[in-house]
Motif scaffolding. Sequence first.
Motif, PDB file in Angstrom:
ATOM      1  N   ALA A  73      -4.860 -34.977 -15.210  1.00 45.05           N
ATOM      2  CA  ALA A  73      -4.277 -35.073 -13.871  1.00 45.05           C
ATOM      3  C   ALA A  73      -3.050 -34.186 -13.850  1.00 45.05           C
ATOM      4  CB  ALA A  73      -3.923 -36.523 -13.537  1.00 45.05           C
ATOM      5  N   TYR A  74      -2.762 -33.668 -12.679  1.00 43.28           N
ATOM      6  CA  TYR A  74      -1.595 -32.804 -12.563  1.00 43.28           C
ATOM      7  C   TYR A  74      -0.334 -33.527 -13.019  1.00 43.28           C
ATOM      8  CZ  TYR A  74      -3.369 -28.640 -10.201  1.00 43.28           C
ATOM      9  OH  TYR A  74      -3.983 -27.451  -9.908  1.00 43.28           O
ATOM     10  N   THR A 110     -11.251 -28.991 -11.348  1.00 40.79           N
ATOM     11  CA  THR A 110     -11.117 -28.109 -12.507  1.00 40.79           C
ATOM     12  C   THR A 110     -11.641 -28.794 -13.762  1.00 40.79           C
ATOM     13  OG1 THR A 110      -9.184 -27.044 -11.507  1.00 40.79           O
ATOM     14  CG2 THR A 110      -9.486 -26.761 -13.880  1.00 40.79           C
ATOM     15  N   MET A 123      -4.525 -30.779 -14.961  1.00 37.28           N
ATOM     16  CA  MET A 123      -5.392 -30.071 -14.009  1.00 37.28           C
ATOM     17  C   MET A 123      -5.985 -31.061 -13.029  1.00 37.28           C
ATOM     18  SD  MET A 123      -8.598 -29.367 -16.606  1.00 37.28           S
ATOM     19  CE  MET A 123      -7.520 -29.211 -18.044  1.00 37.28           C
ATOM     20  N   ASP A 124      -6.518 -30.547 -11.909  1.00 35.86           N
ATOM     21  CA  ASP A 124      -7.121 -31.443 -10.924  1.00 35.86           C
ATOM     22  C   ASP A 124      -8.545 -31.815 -11.335  1.00 35.86           C
ATOM     23  OD1 ASP A 124      -8.728 -29.254 -10.353  1.00 35.86           O
ATOM     24  OD2 ASP A 124      -7.571 -28.688  -8.584  1.00 35.86           O
ATOM     25  N   GLU A 125      -9.136 -32.747 -10.570  1.00 42.45           N
ATOM     26  CA  GLU A 125     -10.461 -33.276 -10.919  1.00 42.45           C
ATOM     27  C   GLU A 125     -11.544 -32.198 -10.859  1.00 42.45           C
ATOM     28  OE1 GLU A 125     -13.578 -36.822  -9.475  1.00 42.45           O
ATOM     29  OE2 GLU A 125     -11.581 -36.622  -8.565  1.00 42.45           O
TER      30      GLU A 125
END
Length: 579
Positions: free
Chosen positions: A565-566, A521, A517-519
């Motif tokens: 991180a994605y 989120t 997931m991104d930062e």
Amino acid sequence: MITKRLITQFVGQFAIVGFIALVLMAVALFFMLIRMSQLDMNRSFTSSGLQLLVDSLEIKSGQITFDPKLLTEVKESGGWLQTLDERGNVTSSHYTPVDVPNHYNAGELAAIWSRKQPFPYSLYIWIESKDGVDYTLLYGTQDTGHLLAQKAAESALITDRTIQLPNNLEHEIRESGGWLQLLDGDMKELASLGKSEGAPSSYSLQDFILRSEYADRYAAKLSSFFDERTAQTWVLHMPLPASSHKGLFGSIQSVMIFGFAGLLAVVLLVFIILAFVYAHRFGTPILHMMDWLQHLANDDYKEPTDRKGRPRSIHKDQKLKRRYRLFTEIFTSLSRLSDTLKRNEDMRIRLERTREEWIAGVTHDLKTPLSSIVGYAHMLEADDYEWTREEVREFAAIMKEKASYMDAMIGDLSITYRLKNEAQPLSFERVEMNAFIERAIIRLLQDPRLSAANVALTRMDQELYYPIDPGWFNRIIDNIVANAVLHNPPGTAVRISLSTQDDQGFVILVSDNGQGMDEATAELLFERYFRGTNTEENDQGTGLGLAIAKQLVLAHGGTIEVQSAYGAGTVIRMAFPPK
């Protein structure tokens, strides 16, 4: 740190001020001493200047030399100077009149000095030893007043308390601006000539001596001649030249007044300058900090800027300006506070938006099963159709499932708020954590939804007993691991590893190689309002699992954080301190 810096700064500043004050006082005192010494020499070179002249005596190449400035004072005082060797020969001479001898024998010099032999000058003798050789210094001044008083005693006539003199002598006295008195043995006036208005008619011993010695105080020089035959004293008063008793430094009193007044003025000026410097150095940063706090109070989280739009306290290279460095820690704290408030405000706005979205989702998720229940209830209630027993049971099972989902959602909401407000009591008991977590995972994988999950556990190298609430701690494991499995693609590997910390604390790492997931989120992952329930797949839970897990970890005294991180998977770390 800032306390020491402030103490050092203020002590240093006061030390500088004290040093400046001492220097100014020293300069003022030196000035006053120089001026008073000059006045003493102007009044009577013999009382102060002669000693300095003697001290300046040096022998250079066999010649006697004196300080040139003091020799100038000798000339200006109307005096002359001679030095004699041991045989009475004059070895050096300065400003000596032609009627002064250039050789003296001992008896002659003694008679002149004791005034037993007529001599047209007042004579002062000083003997000084240099390099084993005795030098005799003669300093002479022409005492005009004494000579005139002596001539008056020899030629005057007294008539009706008036002194009558030969015309030439009277003319000489009047031309000099002087006047003459004759005093008896009690220092009372017997007669006078040209007496000034307001002049005294009698004298005490002290008054007579002061007037004779300190002419500058009375703006007149008093010269006297004592007539041994009559026991009377002839006194001649002659005004001082204007330059000797007028002007800014014409007296010791004026020198002292001017000196102390000048010192006070300069000290006051220095303090005014320092006040402006301190106001600029200390006041400007303090006013800037107050302005900054006012901006923060008005929800403006940026540092106040100058006319060019740059923050006032920093240079272009982002370093604090010199005047602000004394308060480095405060400005650093203000900067951090501004960043924190800005970040919290941004998070509050996001959470508010997410909360509204979540409430909308929860409302929809509650309404969807409730609509199903109401729909089936209407169907069962309708008289138009007779339902078979099997159909009734099917309808009842669906209604029960929807009601159970709604009950679970309401229960989770209740738990999150009780944990948030510390209203959910926990019952602790010491449990061996390796075995407990292994049993929790095995029980979790018995759920049909998780039966195909790729989950593995790495135990600690040793047994560890730790106080937990078994029921709620089991909920932590269920929520974290289930989230890792259900919200990643099928086949995602989930690894749980346990490790000890110093003094028997421990860490649980739950990692996966899923989509990540991104930062943004990740920052909101454990917030209650971050994620709405999945209305399409409501059988997967209420969407409050991670928020509940976080609150339960905190209730056990631990901490929880996420790294993700994605495309790189996610790691959730739970750390529990020693107990």
